[in-house]
Design an enzyme around this catalytic site. Structure first.
Site, short mmCIF file in Angstrom:
data_model
loop_
_atom_site.label_atom_id
_atom_site.label_comp_id
_atom_site.label_asym_id
_atom_site.label_seq_id
_atom_site.Cartn_x
_atom_site.Cartn_y
_atom_site.Cartn_z
N GLU A 12 31.71 12.15 55.07
CA GLU A 12 32.02 10.74 54.73
C GLU A 12 33.07 10.46 53.77
OE1 GLU A 12 29.04 11.79 51.95
OE2 GLU A 12 29.32 12.13 53.82
N CYS B 128 24.03 16.44 52.67
CA CYS B 128 24.05 17.22 51.89
C CYS B 128 22.82 17.34 50.95
CB CYS B 128 25.18 16.66 50.62
SG CYS B 128 25.81 17.94 49.40
N ARG C 185 36.98 14.17 36.95
CA ARG C 185 35.47 13.64 36.27
C ARG C 185 34.99 14.81 35.55
NH1 ARG C 185 30.78 12.74 39.80
NH2 ARG C 185 30.85 14.98 39.46
N LYS D 49 29.94 26.34 42.18
CA LYS D 49 30.00 25.07 43.02
C LYS D 49 30.78 25.30 44.20
CE LYS D 49 30.41 20.28 42.72
NZ LYS D 49 30.87 18.94 41.91
N SER E 135 30.63 19.68 48.20
CA SER E 135 30.41 19.57 46.87
C SER E 135 29.14 19.79 46.48
CB SER E 135 31.03 18.06 46.45
OG SER E 135 30.93 17.83 45.19
N HIS F 297 30.08 16.65 53.21
CA HIS F 297 30.10 15.36 53.03
C HIS F 297 31.31 14.89 54.01
CE1 HIS F 297 27.47 14.24 49.48
NE2 HIS F 297 27.79 15.39 48.96
#
Length: 306
Positions: free
Chosen positions: A237, A142, A249, A163, A192, A235
């Site tokens: 992972e 990333c 969040r 985003k 992300s 990402h």
């Protein structure tokens, strides 16, 4: 794969509960083999979550892996206890006289800053340069991928209108390359991020090859032709609930955020997300360890074989 970690690392108990073979230091020392030495430069704020995610991803071959967690000294972590870093991490300065079979450089939530504005940028550049002579193959994730492309090839990132957030479909571009061996023609992977490196800029660089990309999310996977630098723009992972945690969040903070795409069953954030990218994520790391680390690295680890 037996992963060798420090005996008291919190992630160890979780991994063992998932039936992942984690080898303690005492047992590893009695095996008459040389484990692969893998360094993980963890730039993510929630370091313990990232430790668990990456160890899980590295657990799918019969190779023994000795993991060294690394942190940058020029940045004070606000989300991970100093005691955890002191016990389980070494600083970048402590690895400069060592050699590693492989390295993973994670992303970081600093993408909206210019690279030179990041407080540990100079330290990270020293690590980038050090990998050329001391690491057989390095995966950049990333923001770490964007930073590596900028440092090594001068490719600039650009800010997105919104985003890039969610699961996106990607196409494999060159099935003959071992890194994507066993991949389906199309696969999902999490993204992300607020920035990207242009596909045209990557394609125009003669030293790089694009291995997987998305109509929506752009390039997902690229690497240098010798396999020594691998760039993953998303990402893979991530856990099942990582995007969910990020979404809720940001909502809680009143930040502008849209629901992650293709993620919640029925588009309802109250539903448990389906885990639909783990197999390809595991395949990526397994192929990397086998074809770009284990098959190439020297038995006696000193410098790189190139």
């Amino acid at each position: 794969m037996p992963i060798r970690v420090q005996n008291e690392l919190p992630a160890r108990e979780i991994l063992e509960g998932e039936n992942i073979f984690v080898m303690d230091e005492g047992r590893a020392e009695h095996q008459d083999i040389r484990p692969l030495e893998i360094a993980i430069l963890n730039l993510m704020p929630l370091k313990e979550d990232t430790e668990l995610q990456l160890l899980r991803s590295l657990s799918n071959t019969p190779l023994q892996v000795n993991v060294t967690f690394v942190h940058v000294a020029s940045h004070e972590s606000k989300n991970t206890a100093t005691s955890h870093l002191n016990k389980f991490y070494v600083s970048t300065g402590e690895i400069m006289d060592r050699d590693f079979d492989g390295m993973i450089i994670t992303g970081a939530p600093v993408e909206q800053l210019e690279f030179e504005e990041v407080d540990y940028w100079e330290e990270l550049c020293r690590v980038f340069d050090w990998t050329k002579d001391h690491v057989t193959s390095t995966i950049h994730l990333c923001w770490g991928a964007q930073a590596g492309l900028y440092h090594h090839f001068g490719l600039k990132k650009r800010k997105l209108d919104k985003k890039m957030f969610g699961l996106f479909w990607h196409r494999v571009k060159n099935r003959k390359i071992p890194l994507v061996r066993g991949f389906d023609d199309m696969f999902l992977a999490p993204h992300s991020r607020h920035t990207e490196v242009s596909r045209d800029d990557i394609a125009a660089c003669e030293d790089l090859m694009i291995l997987a990309e998305s109509d929506e999310a752009g390039v997902f996977l690229a690497m240098t032709r010798d396999g020594r630098q691998i760039y993953v723009m998303g990402h893979p992972e991530y856990d099942r609930i990582t995007l969910d945690q990020e979404y809720k969040r940001d909502l809680g903070k009143g930040l502008p955020i849209e629901m992650p795409e293709n993620y919640y069953t029925g588009g309802n954030p109250e539903n448990r997300p389906l885990l639909m990218w783990r197999a390809h994520a595991n395949n990526l790391y397994t192929n990397w360890l086998n074809y770009y680390v284990y098959q190439i690295t020297p038995y006696k680890l000193f410098g790189t074989p190139f």
